[in-house]
Design a protein around this motif. Structure first.
Motif, PDB file in Angstrom:
ATOM      1  N   LEU A 153       0.875  -0.957   0.140  1.00  0.00           N
ATOM      2  CA  LEU A 153       0.065  -0.122  -0.110  1.00  0.00           C
ATOM      3  C   LEU A 153       0.551   1.515  -0.230  1.00  0.00           C
ATOM      4  O   LEU A 153       1.880   1.746   1.296  1.00  0.00           O
ATOM      5  N   ARG A 154       0.786   2.162  -0.589  1.00  0.00           N
ATOM      6  CA  ARG A 154       1.263   3.008  -1.160  1.00  0.00           C
ATOM      7  C   ARG A 154       0.425   4.115  -0.118  1.00  0.00           C
ATOM      8  O   ARG A 154      -0.405   5.108  -0.900  1.00  0.00           O
ATOM      9  N   VAL A 155       1.408   4.671   1.045  1.00  0.00           N
ATOM     10  CA  VAL A 155       0.639   6.427   1.926  1.00  0.00           C
ATOM     11  C   VAL A 155       2.028   7.202   1.403  1.00  0.00           C
ATOM     12  O   VAL A 155       2.456   7.736   0.603  1.00  0.00           O
ATOM     13  N   ARG A 156       0.847   8.398   1.678  1.00  0.00           N
ATOM     14  CA  ARG A 156       1.036   9.752   1.869  1.00  0.00           C
ATOM     15  C   ARG A 156       0.735  10.490   2.835  1.00  0.00           C
ATOM     16  O   ARG A 156      -0.826  10.418   3.577  1.00  0.00           O
ATOM     17  N   ILE A 157       1.439  11.400   3.366  1.00  0.00           N
ATOM     18  CA  ILE A 157       0.968  12.608   4.125  1.00  0.00           C
ATOM     19  C   ILE A 157       0.785  13.552   3.131  1.00  0.00           C
ATOM     20  O   ILE A 157       1.600  14.524   2.581  1.00  0.00           O
ATOM     21  N   GLY A 158      -0.444  14.349   3.872  1.00  0.00           N
ATOM     22  CA  GLY A 158      -1.079  15.377   2.382  1.00  0.00           C
ATOM     23  C   GLY A 158      -2.032  16.023   2.698  1.00  0.00           C
ATOM     24  O   GLY A 158      -2.900  15.610   4.034  1.00  0.00           O
ATOM     25  N   ASP A 159      -2.990  16.924   2.622  1.00  0.00           N
ATOM     26  CA  ASP A 159      -3.376  18.232   2.902  1.00  0.00           C
ATOM     27  C   ASP A 159      -5.282  17.600   2.949  1.00  0.00           C
ATOM     28  O   ASP A 159      -5.452  17.551   1.128  1.00  0.00           O
ATOM     29  N   VAL A 160      -5.959  17.129   3.157  1.00  0.00           N
ATOM     30  CA  VAL A 160      -6.633  16.143   3.208  1.00  0.00           C
ATOM     31  C   VAL A 160      -8.051  17.059   2.619  1.00  0.00           C
ATOM     32  O   VAL A 160      -9.336  17.129   2.021  1.00  0.00           O
ATOM     33  N   SER A 161      -8.174  18.714   3.003  1.00  0.00           N
ATOM     34  CA  SER A 161      -9.185  19.725   3.136  1.00  0.00           C
ATOM     35  C   SER A 161      -8.402  20.555   1.928  1.00  0.00           C
ATOM     36  O   SER A 161      -7.801  21.689   2.141  1.00  0.00           O
ATOM     37  N   GLY A 162      -8.165  19.939   0.614  1.00  0.00           N
ATOM     38  CA  GLY A 162      -7.220  21.001  -0.304  1.00  0.00           C
ATOM     39  C   GLY A 162      -8.229  22.525  -0.756  1.00  0.00           C
ATOM     40  O   GLY A 162      -7.965  23.469  -1.223  1.00  0.00           O
ATOM     41  N   GLU A 163      -9.074  22.413  -0.617  1.00  0.00           N
ATOM     42  CA  GLU A 163     -10.102  23.413  -1.482  1.00  0.00           C
ATOM     43  C   GLU A 163     -10.690  24.657  -0.633  1.00  0.00           C
ATOM     44  O   GLU A 163     -10.390  25.539  -0.448  1.00  0.00           O
ATOM     45  N   GLU A 164     -10.120  24.247   1.076  1.00  0.00           N
ATOM     46  CA  GLU A 164     -10.658  24.939   1.894  1.00  0.00           C
ATOM     47  C   GLU A 164      -9.575  25.766   2.693  1.00  0.00           C
ATOM     48  O   GLU A 164      -8.042  25.686   2.153  1.00  0.00           O
ATOM     49  N   GLU A 165     -10.165  27.101   3.437  1.00  0.00           N
ATOM     50  CA  GLU A 165      -9.166  27.931   3.224  1.00  0.00           C
ATOM     51  C   GLU A 165      -8.060  27.004   4.632  1.00  0.00           C
ATOM     52  O   GLU A 165      -7.051  28.004   3.975  1.00  0.00           O
ATOM     53  N   VAL A 166      -8.289  26.450   5.345  1.00  0.00           N
ATOM     54  CA  VAL A 166      -7.732  26.689   6.827  1.00  0.00           C
ATOM     55  C   VAL A 166      -7.194  24.606   5.931  1.00  0.00           C
ATOM     56  O   VAL A 166      -8.312  23.415   5.888  1.00  0.00           O
ATOM     57  N   GLY A 167      -6.297  24.158   6.000  1.00  0.00           N
ATOM     58  CA  GLY A 167      -6.167  23.018   5.755  1.00  0.00           C
ATOM     59  C   GLY A 167      -6.213  21.446   6.554  1.00  0.00           C
ATOM     60  O   GLY A 167      -6.255  22.191   7.564  1.00  0.00           O
ATOM     61  N   HIS A 168      -5.972  20.984   6.547  1.00  0.00           N
ATOM     62  CA  HIS A 168      -6.034  19.136   6.888  1.00  0.00           C
ATOM     63  C   HIS A 168      -5.320  18.552   6.865  1.00  0.00           C
ATOM     64  O   HIS A 168      -5.237  17.712   5.653  1.00  0.00           O
TER      65      HIS A 168
END
Length: 137
Positions: free
Chosen positions: A103-118
């Protein structure tokens, strides 16, 4: 010749009685000698540790993601951002790790379109990369 009692009392009360004697005074000095082989190893190891420390500081400053990769298999339990194959939820840690080894994993921003990312641990999803000037939860 025996000493009389009066002389003995007078000598006991006297602060100092001069007696001639011979003496030898010596002073001990510690001398330290440098072993140049050990000095060279000390300098080599010190320079190596200094370089490793500087590289670590530079990498820490360039990394945007938080340090969250302890036991990666435990990050996949009930994680809505990880798309798992069907039936992978009831495995113990060792079996789960073995099943998820490709499984390929990544740490990223799952709220890309919102003002504050997650920032989240994701797998099998397209996520926005982390940016230095963006605010995150």
């Amino acid at each position: 010749m025996p000493i009389s009692d009066e002389l003995r009392v007078a000598l006991a009360a006297a602060p100092f009685v001069a007696v001639t004697s011979n003496g030898t005074a010596t002073r001990a000095h510690q001398i330290y000698v440098c072993n140049f082989v050990w000095l060279a190893w000390l300098l080599i190891s010190t320079i190596a540790l200094l370089i490793i420390g500087i590289v670590g500081i530079v990498l820490k400053e360039r990394t945007l993601a938080p340090d969250m990769l302890g036991y990666v298999a435990s990050m996949t339990y009930e994680n809505p951002h990880v798309n798992l194959p069907h039936g992978e939820g009831a495995l113990d840690a060792r079996e789960r790790t073995r099943a998820l080894r490709d499984l390929r994993v990544r740490i990223g921003d799952v709220s890309g379109e919102e003002e504050v990312g997650h920032v989240a641990f994701t797998a099998g999803r397209q996520v926005r990369g982390l940016e230095r000037d963006r605010r995150y939860l």
